[in-house]
Design an enzyme around this catalytic site. Structure first.
Site, short mmCIF file in Angstrom:
data_model
loop_
_atom_site.label_atom_id
_atom_site.label_comp_id
_atom_site.label_asym_id
_atom_site.label_seq_id
_atom_site.Cartn_x
_atom_site.Cartn_y
_atom_site.Cartn_z
N HIS A 185 4.06 5.15 0.43
CA HIS A 185 3.12 5.81 -0.48
C HIS A 185 3.83 6.90 -1.29
CE1 HIS A 185 2.58 8.41 3.17
NE2 HIS A 185 2.69 9.35 2.24
N GLU A 428 -0.62 -11.33 0.04
CA GLU A 428 0.38 -10.40 0.59
C GLU A 428 0.95 -10.87 1.91
OE1 GLU A 428 -0.73 -6.04 -0.48
OE2 GLU A 428 -2.56 -7.00 0.21
N ASP A 452 4.30 -6.19 0.24
CA ASP A 452 3.94 -6.65 1.58
C ASP A 452 4.43 -8.06 1.84
OD1 ASP A 452 2.65 -4.57 2.99
OD2 ASP A 452 1.04 -4.66 1.53
C1 PEP Z 1 1.98 -4.93 -2.45
O1 PEP Z 1 1.89 -5.07 -1.22
O2 PEP Z 1 2.85 -5.48 -3.14
C2 PEP Z 1 1.02 -4.08 -3.17
C3 PEP Z 1 1.00 -4.03 -4.47
O3 PEP Z 1 0.19 -3.30 -2.41
P1 PEP Z 1 0.63 -1.92 -1.72
O4 PEP Z 1 2.01 -1.59 -2.20
O5 PEP Z 1 -0.38 -0.92 -2.10
O6 PEP Z 1 0.61 -2.29 -0.28
MG MG Z 2 0.17 -4.33 -0.23
#
Ligand code: PEP
Ligand code: MG
Length: 568
Positions: A185, A428, A452
């Site tokens: 994050h 994902e 993911d």
């Molecule tokens: C991902 O998993 O590529 C995605 C865009 O979601 P996040 O990064 O919020 O998990």
């Molecule tokens: Mg994701």
């Protein structure tokens, strides 16, 4: 020091050390009276410090806002709290930091479960007080990001979600973070804000001294302690070059993202706030492909109400006119820990109670969000809804069934909403990618989350720098999977977008174009650079490159090949 560059740019400033992850050792105490006195002194010292912070806050933002520190002072004056810790020290003959840790843990759990909203919100104060006391007991200077007075590079184990959100853009010149990978994050927010960031240096905090001048290179992932004049000169040259490049890129604000042979790409943005949406609009992006709503939950001490969420979604949707806005339901869990949601400690948070899995079990919370999203589409027809982390058809069907319940409830409440809102899902997990055809039959659109997808395909935690070599976006398997999803969706006339980080890696964009993927959702700061790249490409010529990549067996072969072909 070498880490992973996750947000490009260079910065040179003093290091501002923030220690969130204080390790508490347990040890036996022989002189109990002395330990109890040490604790009493620490309480007094903490009280004085907070009174000081309160006074400053009153001068800066008014008496009323400074009142938030009153609870912390009262807590330290609370005899029961102090006594409970002292009793623990006496009873178990252990050090006071350990006793404090045990007791505050119980307090935190109890506070976060209270029904009284005011008291529940005080959980964060209990955490703050405990952190401050521990720092004093361990003889370290307590520091919080809010107290940063000059331009600095923040050096930390990791930032909590609320710290990341509250970053002061003007003063924060860069971030150097011990943990995490390119899609943590912290990395996501740093990219969105355009703050240079390096992650993945486990012994960072042992190496950097507070106040020491450091230089970070967010592209190469390098950190220089007390850099040479030569290095600083290099950074200045880089800054001038970047400025000139930015000016050149402004030429592309008005252009469409179309290849030389007429293939049009929609360049969407990944956002987590209205500020990011504005950044997308400034470079004339085509919409929002991913609104990460979990950040709304992270910045508060309790779940945002339906009305609060509605106001946020509506404001963003309105600002975008006809441009699509895809709102993803909350993806909590994983590295996005939210204390009041009580997910608890898990052995493997990324394999655990996350995103749609959490929402399906916490129906009321989920329904509140769904109602807000549906309502935000009443006037703004550009709003779409998307579910994260779907692995099975049952999950998608359950989520849609709950959505249906919400629609009926909204009807009964007689509030306007968009009954026909498009509902998509993220691909994902390898399961979802392999079964894409089934999902394409039941979802209105598919969005591939490569962050993911890659971590699950290679079973390599995206937060763990030691296995980041496995989390490669250049592996041929990723292209085969994306191509499979695109073909599956195509059979049912459904669109596919890519919204993970792989969507914005310049070497990979030609492959997505060659596959015929016409929607990429990227950090707002990448839009113009990618538009220039697209305008200079020819889809026909890229077919050969794609064929070759799909035939490779190894990530390094793909990487070397693409870098050779597209090196600028
Ligand atoms: C991902 O998993 O590529 C995605 C865009 O979601 P996040 O990064 O919020 O998990
Ligand atoms: Mg994701």
């Amino acid at each position: 020091m070498k880490g992973i560059g996750v947000s490009a740019g260079m910065a040179y400033a003093k290091a501002y050390l923030v220690e969130n992850d204080v390790k508490i050792e347990k040890y036996e105490i022989k002189d109990i009276a002395k330990e109890l006195q040490k604790f009493s002194d620490a309480v007094e010292k903490a009280k004085k410090q907070i009174e000081g912070v309160k006074k400053e806050a009153a001068e800066d933002c008014g008496e009323e806002n400074a009142e938030i520190f009153e609870f912390q002072i009262l807590m330290l004056e609370n005899e029961d709290f102090v006594k409970e810790i002292k009793n623990y020290v006496e009873g178990f003959k252990v050090n006071s930091e350990y006793a404090l840790d045990q007791i505050t843990d119980t307090w935190i759990k109890q506070f976060s479960q209270l029904d009284n909203v005011y008291l529940k919100e005080r959980t964060i104060d209990v955490i703050d007080v405990s952190k401050r006391l521990k720092s004093i007991l361990q003889g370290r200077a307590p520091k919080s990001i809010d107290e940063m007075t000059e331009e600095s590079i923040i050096v930390a184990d990791d930032l909590t979600p609320s710290q990341t959100i509250g970053l002061n853009r003007k003063k924060t010149k860069g971030l150097a973070i011990a943990h995490g990978g390119s899609t943590s994050h912290t990395a996501i927010i740093a990219r969105a804000l355009g703050i240079p960031c390096v992650v993945g240096i486990p012994d960072l905090l042992e190496q950097v001294r507070d106040g020491e001048p450091i230089l970070i290179d967010g592209e190469k992932g390098e950190i220089f302690l007390s850099p040479t004049l030569h290095k600083i000169e290099e950074m200045k040259k880089y800054e001038n070059k970047t400025r000139a490049e930015m000016e050149a890129l402004m030429e592309f604000v008005k252009s469409a993202s179309v290849t030389e042979d007429g293939f049009q790409v929609r360049l969407f943005a990944n956002i987590s706030s209205k500020i990011d949406a504005d950044a997308m609009l400034e470079c004339n992006g085509d919409g929002v492909g991913l609104f990460r709503t979990e950040f709304l939950y992270m910045e508060a001490n309790e779940p945002p109400t339906e009305e609060k969420q509605l106001a946020v979604y509506e404001e963003v949707a309105k600002s975008m006119g006809d441009k699509p806005l895809i709102i993803r339901t909350m993806d909590v869990g994983g590295d996005k820990k939210i204390p009041y949601l009580n997910i608890g400690e898990e052995e493997n948070p990324f394999l655990g109670f996350r995103a749609i899995r959490y929402c399906l079990e916490n129906k009321e919370l989920f329904k509140t969000q769904l109602a807000a999203i549906l309502r935000s589409g009443a006037a703004e027809k550009n709003v779409k809804l998307m579910f994260p982390m779907i692995s099975t058809l049952e999950e998608l069907r359950k989520a849609k069934a709950i959505l249906q319940e919400v629609k009926e409830e909204l009807e009964a409440r007689q509030v306007p909403f968009n009954r026909d809102m498009e509902v998509g899902m993220m691909i994902e997990t390898p399961a979802a990618a392999m079964m894409a055809e089934h999902f394409a039959m039941e979802a209105d659109f598919l969005s591939i989350g490569t962050n993911d997808l890659v971590q699950y395909v290679f079973a390599a935690d995206r937060m763990n720098a030691r296995v980041s070599y496995l989390n490669s976006y250049f592996h041929p398997l990723l292209f085969r999977l994306v191509n499979h999803v695109r073909e599956s969706a195509g059979k049912y006339g459904k669109t596919v977008e890519i919204c993970g980080q792989a969507a914005e890696i310049p070497y990979l964009v030609p492959l997505w174009i060659a596959m015929g993927i016409n929607t990429l959702s990227v950090s707002p700061s990448s839009i113009l650079r990618l538009r220039r790249l697209i305008c200079g490409s020819s889809r026909g010529e890229l077919q050969e490159v794609l064929a070759k990549v799909l035939a490779f067996d190894h990530a390094f072969e793909v990487e070397n090949y693409l870098k050779k072909v597209f090196r600028d």
